[in-house]
Motif scaffolding. Structure first.
Motif, PDB file in Angstrom:
ATOM      1  N   VAL A  78      -2.348   2.770  53.558  1.00  0.00           N
ATOM      2  CA  VAL A  78      -2.988   2.069  52.488  1.00  0.00           C
ATOM      3  C   VAL A  78      -4.127   2.850  52.037  1.00  0.00           C
ATOM      4  O   VAL A  78      -5.157   3.238  53.019  1.00  0.00           O
ATOM      5  CB  VAL A  78      -3.573   0.611  52.808  1.00  0.00           C
ATOM      6  CG1 VAL A  78      -4.384  -0.130  51.786  1.00  0.00           C
ATOM      7  CG2 VAL A  78      -2.381  -0.273  53.299  1.00  0.00           C
ATOM      8  N   PHE A  79      -4.243   3.292  50.905  1.00  0.00           N
ATOM      9  CA  PHE A  79      -5.380   4.153  50.485  1.00  0.00           C
ATOM     10  C   PHE A  79      -6.445   3.174  50.202  1.00  0.00           C
ATOM     11  O   PHE A  79      -6.191   1.988  49.702  1.00  0.00           O
ATOM     12  CB  PHE A  79      -4.906   5.164  49.306  1.00  0.00           C
ATOM     13  CG  PHE A  79      -3.941   6.087  49.833  1.00  0.00           C
ATOM     14  CD1 PHE A  79      -4.350   7.254  50.632  1.00  0.00           C
ATOM     15  CD2 PHE A  79      -2.509   6.135  49.421  1.00  0.00           C
ATOM     16  CE1 PHE A  79      -3.287   8.297  51.130  1.00  0.00           C
ATOM     17  CE2 PHE A  79      -1.583   7.082  49.903  1.00  0.00           C
ATOM     18  CZ  PHE A  79      -2.195   8.138  50.775  1.00  0.00           C
ATOM     19  N   ARG A  81      -7.452   3.544  47.049  1.00  0.00           N
ATOM     20  CA  ARG A  81      -6.940   2.874  45.713  1.00  0.00           C
ATOM     21  C   ARG A  81      -5.913   3.930  45.285  1.00  0.00           C
ATOM     22  O   ARG A  81      -5.599   4.710  46.192  1.00  0.00           O
ATOM     23  CB  ARG A  81      -8.141   3.178  44.684  1.00  0.00           C
ATOM     24  CG  ARG A  81      -8.694   4.460  44.388  1.00  0.00           C
ATOM     25  CD  ARG A  81      -9.901   4.418  43.777  1.00  0.00           C
ATOM     26  NE  ARG A  81     -10.508   5.726  43.772  1.00  0.00           N
ATOM     27  CZ  ARG A  81     -10.643   6.616  42.566  1.00  0.00           C
ATOM     28  NH1 ARG A  81     -10.667   5.595  41.401  1.00  0.00           N
ATOM     29  NH2 ARG A  81     -10.863   7.781  42.514  1.00  0.00           N
ATOM     30  N   TYR A  82      -5.388   3.586  44.106  1.00  0.00           N
ATOM     31  CA  TYR A  82      -4.267   4.402  43.646  1.00  0.00           C
ATOM     32  C   TYR A  82      -2.940   4.134  44.317  1.00  0.00           C
ATOM     33  O   TYR A  82      -1.937   4.961  44.166  1.00  0.00           O
ATOM     34  CB  TYR A  82      -4.225   5.674  43.346  1.00  0.00           C
ATOM     35  CG  TYR A  82      -5.559   5.977  42.437  1.00  0.00           C
ATOM     36  CD1 TYR A  82      -5.576   5.725  41.381  1.00  0.00           C
ATOM     37  CD2 TYR A  82      -6.247   7.198  43.003  1.00  0.00           C
ATOM     38  CE1 TYR A  82      -6.585   6.044  40.404  1.00  0.00           C
ATOM     39  CE2 TYR A  82      -7.369   7.542  42.093  1.00  0.00           C
ATOM     40  CZ  TYR A  82      -7.403   6.764  40.819  1.00  0.00           C
ATOM     41  OH  TYR A  82      -8.507   7.144  40.058  1.00  0.00           O
ATOM     42  N   SER A  83      -2.747   3.035  45.181  1.00  0.00           N
ATOM     43  CA  SER A  83      -1.594   2.924  45.923  1.00  0.00           C
ATOM     44  C   SER A  83      -0.642   2.014  45.436  1.00  0.00           C
ATOM     45  O   SER A  83       0.491   1.739  46.012  1.00  0.00           O
ATOM     46  CB  SER A  83      -1.667   3.043  47.475  1.00  0.00           C
ATOM     47  OG  SER A  83      -2.539   2.047  47.794  1.00  0.00           O
ATOM     48  N   LEU A  84      -1.089   1.122  44.349  1.00  0.00           N
ATOM     49  CA  LEU A  84       0.119   0.116  43.740  1.00  0.00           C
ATOM     50  C   LEU A  84       0.698   0.935  42.724  1.00  0.00           C
ATOM     51  O   LEU A  84       0.350   1.926  42.037  1.00  0.00           O
ATOM     52  CB  LEU A  84      -0.621  -0.851  43.233  1.00  0.00           C
ATOM     53  CG  LEU A  84      -1.166  -1.801  44.519  1.00  0.00           C
ATOM     54  CD1 LEU A  84      -2.080  -3.042  43.846  1.00  0.00           C
ATOM     55  CD2 LEU A  84      -0.261  -2.342  45.107  1.00  0.00           C
ATOM     56  N   PHE A  85       1.928   0.419  42.407  1.00  0.00           N
ATOM     57  CA  PHE A  85       2.494   0.969  41.097  1.00  0.00           C
ATOM     58  C   PHE A  85       2.449  -0.037  39.832  1.00  0.00           C
ATOM     59  O   PHE A  85       2.815  -0.936  39.691  1.00  0.00           O
ATOM     60  CB  PHE A  85       4.173   0.920  41.252  1.00  0.00           C
ATOM     61  CG  PHE A  85       4.416   1.746  42.896  1.00  0.00           C
ATOM     62  CD1 PHE A  85       4.485   3.023  42.795  1.00  0.00           C
ATOM     63  CD2 PHE A  85       4.488   0.892  43.736  1.00  0.00           C
ATOM     64  CE1 PHE A  85       4.659   3.690  43.756  1.00  0.00           C
ATOM     65  CE2 PHE A  85       5.195   1.710  45.046  1.00  0.00           C
ATOM     66  CZ  PHE A  85       4.817   3.313  45.034  1.00  0.00           C
ATOM     67  N   PRO A  86       1.533   0.644  38.812  1.00  0.00           N
ATOM     68  CA  PRO A  86       1.230  -0.129  37.870  1.00  0.00           C
ATOM     69  C   PRO A  86       2.189  -0.640  37.018  1.00  0.00           C
ATOM     70  O   PRO A  86       1.920  -1.763  36.129  1.00  0.00           O
ATOM     71  CB  PRO A  86       0.292   0.979  37.027  1.00  0.00           C
ATOM     72  CG  PRO A  86       0.746   2.273  37.368  1.00  0.00           C
ATOM     73  CD  PRO A  86       1.363   2.185  38.849  1.00  0.00           C
TER      74      PRO A  86
ATOM     75  N   PRO B 165      -0.847   9.661  40.390  1.00  0.00           N
ATOM     76  CA  PRO B 165      -1.620   9.907  41.641  1.00  0.00           C
ATOM     77  C   PRO B 165      -0.802  10.309  42.697  1.00  0.00           C
ATOM     78  O   PRO B 165       0.029   9.788  42.882  1.00  0.00           O
ATOM     79  CB  PRO B 165      -2.313   8.686  41.652  1.00  0.00           C
ATOM     80  CG  PRO B 165      -2.398   8.058  40.566  1.00  0.00           C
ATOM     81  CD  PRO B 165      -1.078   8.494  39.661  1.00  0.00           C
ATOM     82  N   GLU B 167      -1.386   9.644  45.582  1.00  0.00           N
ATOM     83  CA  GLU B 167      -1.466   8.390  46.497  1.00  0.00           C
ATOM     84  C   GLU B 167      -0.112   7.916  46.104  1.00  0.00           C
ATOM     85  O   GLU B 167       0.490   7.027  47.215  1.00  0.00           O
ATOM     86  CB  GLU B 167      -2.522   7.760  46.331  1.00  0.00           C
ATOM     87  CG  GLU B 167      -3.791   8.226  47.004  1.00  0.00           C
ATOM     88  CD  GLU B 167      -4.528   8.918  45.888  1.00  0.00           C
ATOM     89  OE1 GLU B 167      -3.853   9.560  45.033  1.00  0.00           O
ATOM     90  OE2 GLU B 167      -5.762   9.334  46.021  1.00  0.00           O
ATOM     91  N   GLN B 168       0.471   7.529  44.894  1.00  0.00           N
ATOM     92  CA  GLN B 168       1.364   6.548  44.539  1.00  0.00           C
ATOM     93  C   GLN B 168       2.671   7.224  45.264  1.00  0.00           C
ATOM     94  O   GLN B 168       3.606   6.372  45.635  1.00  0.00           O
ATOM     95  CB  GLN B 168       1.625   6.654  42.974  1.00  0.00           C
ATOM     96  CG  GLN B 168       1.116   5.139  42.406  1.00  0.00           C
ATOM     97  CD  GLN B 168       1.844   5.428  40.906  1.00  0.00           C
ATOM     98  OE1 GLN B 168       2.686   5.760  40.692  1.00  0.00           O
ATOM     99  NE2 GLN B 168       0.683   4.984  40.054  1.00  0.00           N
ATOM    100  N   LYS B 171       2.904   6.902  48.767  1.00  0.00           N
ATOM    101  CA  LYS B 171       3.089   5.764  49.112  1.00  0.00           C
ATOM    102  C   LYS B 171       4.304   5.181  48.882  1.00  0.00           C
ATOM    103  O   LYS B 171       5.110   4.640  49.730  1.00  0.00           O
ATOM    104  CB  LYS B 171       2.255   4.591  48.449  1.00  0.00           C
ATOM    105  CG  LYS B 171       2.592   3.114  48.390  1.00  0.00           C
ATOM    106  CD  LYS B 171       1.514   2.481  49.451  1.00  0.00           C
ATOM    107  CE  LYS B 171       1.684   1.096  49.577  1.00  0.00           C
ATOM    108  NZ  LYS B 171       0.655   0.621  50.171  1.00  0.00           N
ATOM    109  N   TRP B 266       2.357  -3.269  30.552  1.00  0.00           N
ATOM    110  CA  TRP B 266       1.550  -3.103  31.594  1.00  0.00           C
ATOM    111  C   TRP B 266       0.850  -1.569  31.137  1.00  0.00           C
ATOM    112  O   TRP B 266      -0.137  -1.433  31.878  1.00  0.00           O
ATOM    113  CB  TRP B 266       2.038  -2.637  33.073  1.00  0.00           C
ATOM    114  CG  TRP B 266       3.330  -1.723  32.844  1.00  0.00           C
ATOM    115  CD1 TRP B 266       4.822  -2.336  32.402  1.00  0.00           C
ATOM    116  CD2 TRP B 266       3.468  -0.193  32.573  1.00  0.00           C
ATOM    117  NE1 TRP B 266       5.475  -1.174  32.275  1.00  0.00           N
ATOM    118  CE2 TRP B 266       4.717   0.205  32.437  1.00  0.00           C
ATOM    119  CE3 TRP B 266       2.375   0.816  33.038  1.00  0.00           C
ATOM    120  CZ2 TRP B 266       5.239   1.537  32.509  1.00  0.00           C
ATOM    121  CZ3 TRP B 266       2.966   1.960  33.079  1.00  0.00           C
ATOM    122  CH2 TRP B 266       4.450   2.293  32.688  1.00  0.00           C
TER     123      TRP B 266
END
Ligand SMILES: Nc1ncnc2c1ncn2[C@@H]1O[C@H](COP(=O)(O)OP(=O)(O)OP(=O)(O)O)[C@@H](O)[C@H]1O
Ligand SMILES: [Mg+2]
Lengths: 254, 270
Positions: A78-79, A81-86, B165, B167-168, B171, B266
């Motif tokens: 878990v970062f 931020r930025y670790s969800l997929f928009p 990013p 990060e994405q 993840k 989105w």
């Protein structure tokens, strides 16, 4: 056998020594909180555990094996931020890990497999209090909701190790208390080993079963990069909680 | 008195203001046309409204005496087919190559410099080559548009993919994504809105190439017609055709925007 073994581990960026001579072992289901000055190498250490940062010297073992050179489902992250997929809704974000696991070609589940995944996602949604928002997109969520989702998203694959890099750094104190409940609940339900970097000492003492302080033992005023940080304090915490861990099986349905 | 930058027109005001430049242009045209025609009744440069309406009626609703076809629709259909096909092919190539370039470093190393070079070729300069190699048919015209548009789409989409990013992507890998799943479920879906934006920005180019190709070698099409009647100084045909082309391009732009809002909510800025 310890889950993580660190032996004479060094990390350098060019001439800058960031971490020097780390020697640590971490057992299953420990909750390690990590504190230290900014720039002392906490994130770098997590990135090495993740497999995205190379080790300069020494050994970093998981279950006695050298760490894989790329991220995998045994280590969740878990970062800040930025670790969800928009482009995915809350529910879809949660389901993604299960879809990656069970649908290697299409990446989507159908029929009973999908229903089972939905059930599991739904129970996690309840656990993190996001049921009402399950059809929203990440940009429509508050910072606290995003971090809760990000944690649940990482936990759904039941990683052996969960890495958290200042996950609550941007949240206000009231929200943090809720987040602490959630992370402890998920941690005890799952028997995972957690590494959490935090700038908040109180939080680190409260959550961890073990606290590491990263600091430099030696300083050279002329060459500030010559020496790296190491773990200067390794403090056992919350002994009682460590002993008795079986808890409600939020994730029992696979 | 608030600052000018803080003054917002209301909805009616916005509409009125938006229409105003169009009305002004129309008025200027009518005045100019009137002045020239009173000077010289045979003037062809700015035909009167009556002439325009008669011509439009003749092209849009009456069958042509020689071919027995309604010319405007034949031309429109031919042009839309060409540009639609070309944009579809460009979008497909753009998505596929952009995704691979953005996601796979080896593909990027192999193709990025090549595509950057190809994108610099002025497409109109190779139009003669296309006509020589592919003949004067539809293929050459569609190819011209594709050559003009696809490299830009590829580069734009590859840039967008690289912008995601780190990060994405990390993840997704910790959730067990393979390269394939990472591409199809994480990167590709996030490229769609950008594809639509890039297509919208390239509509002007696409029409330019289409009309250029039609002007040189064609037997029907909006560009063909304009260049055909140019010989007779038939401004009464050219002007409505230009307005019609503008309207078509504008509608395509609007349609693309609507698709984006409908299917990729989105990605809308809130
Ligand atoms: N990719 C890189 N290249 C060069 N130097 C780097 C790189 N990543 C980190 N560093 C350096 O390593 C040191 C440790 O960085 P790191 O991000 O691990 O610090 P941190 O302890 O997480 O700090 P913070 O608490 O501010 O997040 C810093 O001095 C940084 O400049
Ligand atoms: Mg950090």
């Amino acid at each position: 056998m310890p889950v993580v073994t660190v032996r004479r581990l060094w990390k350098e960026f060019g001439t800058q020594v960031v971490l020097e001579n780390l020697n640590l072992t971490v057992d299953e289901h420990e909750f390690v909180t990590i504190v230290g000055a900014s720039g002392c190498g906490k994130t770098t250490f997590l990135r090495m555990l993740l497999g995205v940062e190379k080790i300069t010297r020494g050994e970093l073992l998981i279950d006695g094996q050298p760490i894989a050179s790329e991220p995998g489902p045994d280590r969740g992250i878990v970062f800040q931020r930025y670790s969800l997929f928009p482009h995915l809704t809350v529910l879809q974000n949660l389901m993604l890990g299960l879809e990656f696991r069970d649908a290697r070609v299409l990446g989507r589940l159908f029929g009973t497999a999908r229903r089972r995944a939905l059930d599991k996602a739904q129970s996690l949604l309840d656990a993190i209090g996001l049921s009402a928002a399950r059809h929203k997109y990440p940009t429509q969520l508050s910072g606290g909701m995003q971090q809760r989702l990000s944690i649940a998203q990482s936990v759904i694959r039941e990683p052996k190790i969960l890495l958290l890099d200042e996950p609550f750094g941007a949240l206000d104190p009231g929200l943090r208390a809720d987040m602490h409940e959630i992370i402890l609940k998920l941690w005890s339900a799952n028997r995972m080993t957690v590494f959490m970097v935090s700038h908040d000492l109180q939080e680190s003492f409260r959550l961890g079963t073990r606290l590491w302080v990263f600091d430099k033992l030696r300083h050279d005023q002329q060459a500030p990069d010559a020496y790296g940080a190491t773990v200067t304090y390794d403090i056992p915490l919350n002994g009682r909680r460590q002993a008795a861990m079986p808890a409600p099986a939020v994730l029992a349905t696979a | 008195m608030p600052r000018l930058v803080n003054l917002q027109p209301n909805r009616g005001g916005t509409l009125t203001l938006g229409v105003l430049p169009f009305l002004l242009l129309l008025a200027a045209y009518l005045l100019g046309s009137n002045a020239r025609l009173t000077d010289n009744a045979d003037d062809k440069l700015l035909p009167s409204m009556t002439t325009l309406v008669t011509t439009v009626h003749q092209y849009a609703f009456e069958e042509d005496r020689r071919s027995g076809e309604v010319l405007l629709w034949v031309d429109t259909l031919a042009s839309l087919k060409r540009i639609g096909l070309a944009l579809g092919i460009s979008a497909g190539i753009g998505m596929l190559c952009g995704l691979m370039l953005g996601a796979i470093p080896y593909v990027r190393a192999l193709l990025a410099p090549f595509i950057a070079a190809v994108a610099m070729i002025p497409p109109l300069a190779i139009l003669p080559i296309l006509f020589i190699v592919l003949g004067l048919g539809e293929v050459a015209k569609v190819t011209l548009i594709v050559i003009g548009v696809a490299p830009i789409l590829i580069r734009d989409l590859a840039l967008r993919a690289a912008e995601l990013p780190a990060e994405q992507l990390i993840k997704a890998q910790t959730l067990g994504a393979s390269s394939w799943l990472l591409s199809t479920r994480v990167i590709l879906p996030q490229l769609w809105p950008r594809l639509i934006d890039a297509l919208r920005l390239n509509l002007g180019c696409a029409w330019l190439f289409l009309i250029a190709a039609e002007a040189i070698a064609s037997t029907e099409g909006l560009g063909y017609r304009i260049f055909l009647v140019r010989r007779y100084l038939a401004m009464d045909v050219i002007l409505p055709y230009v307005v019609w082309i503008t309207l078509l391009a504008f509608s395509m732009d609007w349609l693309l925007r609507a698709i984006r809002a409908r299917f990729f909510p989105w990605a809308e800025v809130t």
